[in-house]
Design a protein around this motif. Structure first.
Motif, PDB file in Angstrom:
ATOM      1  N   PRO A   1      15.473   6.686  64.496  1.00 31.13           N
ATOM      2  CA  PRO A   1      15.024   5.980  65.832  1.00 31.13           C
ATOM      3  C   PRO A   1      15.714   6.930  66.614  1.00 31.13           C
ATOM      4  O   PRO A   1      17.134   6.910  67.133  1.00 31.13           O
ATOM      5  N   GLU A   2      14.899   6.578  67.960  1.00 32.20           N
ATOM      6  CA  GLU A   2      15.351   6.801  69.390  1.00 32.20           C
ATOM      7  C   GLU A   2      15.813   5.829  70.088  1.00 32.20           C
ATOM      8  O   GLU A   2      17.218   5.582  70.393  1.00 32.20           O
ATOM      9  N   VAL A   3      15.130   4.580  69.322  1.00 35.03           N
ATOM     10  CA  VAL A   3      16.125   3.044  70.001  1.00 35.03           C
ATOM     11  C   VAL A   3      16.165   2.267  68.674  1.00 35.03           C
ATOM     12  O   VAL A   3      15.476   1.718  67.434  1.00 35.03           O
ATOM     13  N   ILE A   4      16.779   1.532  68.673  1.00 37.37           N
ATOM     14  CA  ILE A   4      17.274   0.578  67.964  1.00 37.37           C
ATOM     15  C   ILE A   4      17.088  -1.132  68.980  1.00 37.37           C
ATOM     16  O   ILE A   4      17.316  -1.332  69.568  1.00 37.37           O
ATOM     17  N   VAL A   5      15.698  -1.939  67.965  1.00 42.59           N
ATOM     18  CA  VAL A   5      15.838  -3.033  68.237  1.00 42.59           C
ATOM     19  C   VAL A   5      15.871  -4.187  67.184  1.00 42.59           C
ATOM     20  O   VAL A   5      16.199  -4.402  66.208  1.00 42.59           O
ATOM     21  N   THR A   6      16.485  -5.836  68.472  1.00 44.87           N
ATOM     22  CA  THR A   6      16.809  -6.823  67.646  1.00 44.87           C
ATOM     23  C   THR A   6      16.771  -7.309  68.522  1.00 44.87           C
ATOM     24  O   THR A   6      15.439  -7.633  69.318  1.00 44.87           O
ATOM     25  N   ALA A   7      16.755  -9.107  67.705  1.00 40.33           N
ATOM     26  CA  ALA A   7      16.902 -10.247  68.495  1.00 40.33           C
ATOM     27  C   ALA A   7      17.652 -11.133  68.773  1.00 40.33           C
ATOM     28  O   ALA A   7      17.534 -12.039  69.103  1.00 40.33           O
ATOM     29  N   ASN A   8      18.659 -10.501  69.156  1.00 41.17           N
ATOM     30  CA  ASN A   8      20.276 -11.766  69.251  1.00 41.17           C
ATOM     31  C   ASN A   8      21.267 -10.809  69.948  1.00 41.17           C
ATOM     32  O   ASN A   8      21.318  -9.866  69.822  1.00 41.17           O
ATOM     33  N   PRO A   9      21.653 -11.132  71.102  1.00 37.23           N
ATOM     34  CA  PRO A   9      22.799 -10.719  72.284  1.00 37.23           C
ATOM     35  C   PRO A   9      24.074 -10.849  71.178  1.00 37.23           C
ATOM     36  O   PRO A   9      24.944  -9.396  71.422  1.00 37.23           O
ATOM     37  N   GLY A  10      24.449 -10.878  69.807  1.00 35.30           N
ATOM     38  CA  GLY A  10      25.422 -10.673  69.754  1.00 35.30           C
ATOM     39  C   GLY A  10      24.721  -9.863  68.193  1.00 35.30           C
ATOM     40  O   GLY A  10      25.568  -8.479  68.714  1.00 35.30           O
TER      41      GLY A  10
END
Length: 481
Positions: free
Chosen positions: A438-447
């Motif tokens: 991937p070019e970008v790794i996306v997630t949904a939590n600051p930690g």
């Protein structure tokens, strides 16, 4: 010897432990079992240990403390229901049956180590066919450890300072953040890293996880109301977090921009505090309860369609505030009403977008993969919402990440307290990420953002690590082609 005081708030019953039928379906879902292949570091293995430790406490709460509460009217803890046919009514000692009345749970160093090594990611809950509420059980065990086990002096001091003297106070968080900002911006960080001092003291891996401080801090926006752009479709309150206000201030800005751009009036309650998740996960139940009380008060007295958070870890705890109080305590009905309105930002936007399309998104020609945040997927049971939002962005190619449901190793403060295991999990995660390019790794939590950014640094990769909302914000603000 006198009986131990009960753990404040709701306590699990024997039936909560006994719901585990030791089928082993959870084993492959457990990150620590996958690492070490040890039964004692699996969910069912830990539950087996918990039962032995909790036997005495279950009997204490079910007898003496129930009677004491009836006499005094105390409602600090809910009595546990003890199965009379179970061994929890007494604690066997060398073949003799000893009354639990004068006993405390026998907590050993080994038990503490196995419970501390648990990430509390709750992946086992998703896998479990018997609906074992493992998160509730492990946090109760940690509360027993906090009450009855004497940790090493340095550990006790560090925990006291972090959970009781720092996180509950926004001004102290800001002061520490300013010192870290100076360390990062004056060249001192670079000097310390190249000097070898961090390796000498065994701090190199932990220092790599230090968040980049973002100025100005989000504290400046507490108490503000941001008007909706265009027709108002909802009025929401925004939960801004604690460390996030200094380390993820721009993420909070993006969250407000995306909400207002899609017709939401956003209120940021002035007196909100840390959610208490880290204290609750650490077993410091009284500190978590104090923070919950203050947040219940801060968000009361106003009508909101939803209470929005962009932190999966915070959201999971906010949705379980009722676990911190018994049904007889005045905070309990407040917590029930509060949690009914708490929504993760991705969960809320997906619902909002069904009624009216989100503000037109402009193309982002990027190859993106999504890492599930444990407390969003396993704690809040939200899986599709983040992916559905990403699929709305024109031109974006979303590729599924192998084992995206396995923890990245962040887990609150786990990467600080159990750094070696955390980095082993992170290295596995980065191998899976590399496999989909991937070019970008996306997630949904600051930690998770912090952990994955550290992973990018460790592997000398070049991926960008972003929150789902940041990518939506970028798409909304991009120039039309």
């Amino acid at each position: 010897m006198t009986t131990a005081p009960p753990v404040p708030g709701q306590n699990p019953s024997y039936e909560d432990f006994a719901r585990c039928v030791h089928c082993g379906i959870c084993l492959n879902a457990c990150p620590t079992y996958r690492l070490w292949n040890l039964e004692a570091d699996s969910p069912r293995g830990r539950i087996h240990q918990m039962i032995h430790v909790a036997q005495t406490d279950l009997a204490n709460i079910g007898s003496d403390h129930h009677q004491a509460q009836s006499q005094s009217g105390s409602v600090d803890s809910a009595p546990s229901v003890v199965n009379s046919s179970s061994p929890s009514g007494s604690t066997p000692t060398h073949g003799k049956r000893t009354s639990a009345k004068a006993a405390r749970p026998q907590i050993t160093k080994s038990f503490v180590e196995h419970i501390d090594k648990c990430l509390d990611c709750r992946a086992c809950e998703t896998a479990c066919p018997s609906a074992v509420e493992y998160g509730k059980l492990v946090e109760h065990s940690r509360a027993l450890i906090e009450r009855d086990y004497k940790r090493p002096l340095f550990t006790r001091i560090a925990r006291h300072l972090a959970f009781r003297k720092l996180l509950p106070y926004s001004d102290r968080i800001a002061t520490v953040a300013r010192l870290i900002w100076l360390y990062q911006r004056t060249g001192l960080q670079r000097f310390i890293r190249f000097s070898g001092m961090l390796e000498l003291f065994g701090l190199a891996d932990r220092e790599q996880l230090l968040p980049t401080i973002e100025t100005p801090f989000f504290f400046k926006d507490l108490g503000r109301t941001f008007p909706a752009v265009g027709q108002k479709r909802a009025r929401v309150a925004f939960f801004a977090g604690c460390v996030a206000q200094v380390a993820f201030a721009r993420l909070n800005d993006s969250t407000i921009r995306v909400l207002t751009a899609n017709g939401c009036e956003v209120v940021v309650p002035k007196f909100q505090m840390c959610c208490g998740a880290l204290a609750a996960h650490a077993g410091i139940r009284d500190a978590a309860r104090d923070l919950a009380r203050k947040n219940l008060q801060a968000f009361a007295g106003d009508e909101f369609d939803a209470i929005i958070t962009n932190a999966a870890g915070c959201g999971s705890t906010l949705k379980e505030y009722d676990h911190l109080f018994t049904e007889k305590e005045p905070e309990y009905p407040q917590a029930i009403a509060f949690k009914s309105k708490v929504r993760d930002i991705t969960e809320f936007l997906t619902t909002l977008g069904i009624t009216t399309p989100l503000r037109p998104l402009k193309p982002l020609y990027l190859r993106v993969t999504y890492q599930d945040s444990c407390h969003l997927l396993h704690g809040q049971k939200v899986r599709n919402a983040p992916r559905d939002l990403l699929k709305l962005i024109p031109g974006l190619e979303l590729v599924e990440l192998p084992h995206s449901d396995i923890c990245c190793g962040s887990a609150g403060v786990y990467n600080v307290t159990q750094t070696k295991a955390s980095l082993e999990l992170l290295d596995d995660k980065m191998k899976n990420i590399a496999s989909v390019k991937p070019e970008v790794i996306v997630t949904a939590n600051p930690g998770c953002l912090l952990q994955l950014r550290a992973g990018v640094q460790r592997t000398k990769a070049k991926q960008e690590v972003m929150h789902v909302v940041e990518l939506l914000d970028r798409s909304m603000r991009a120039k039309a082609l």
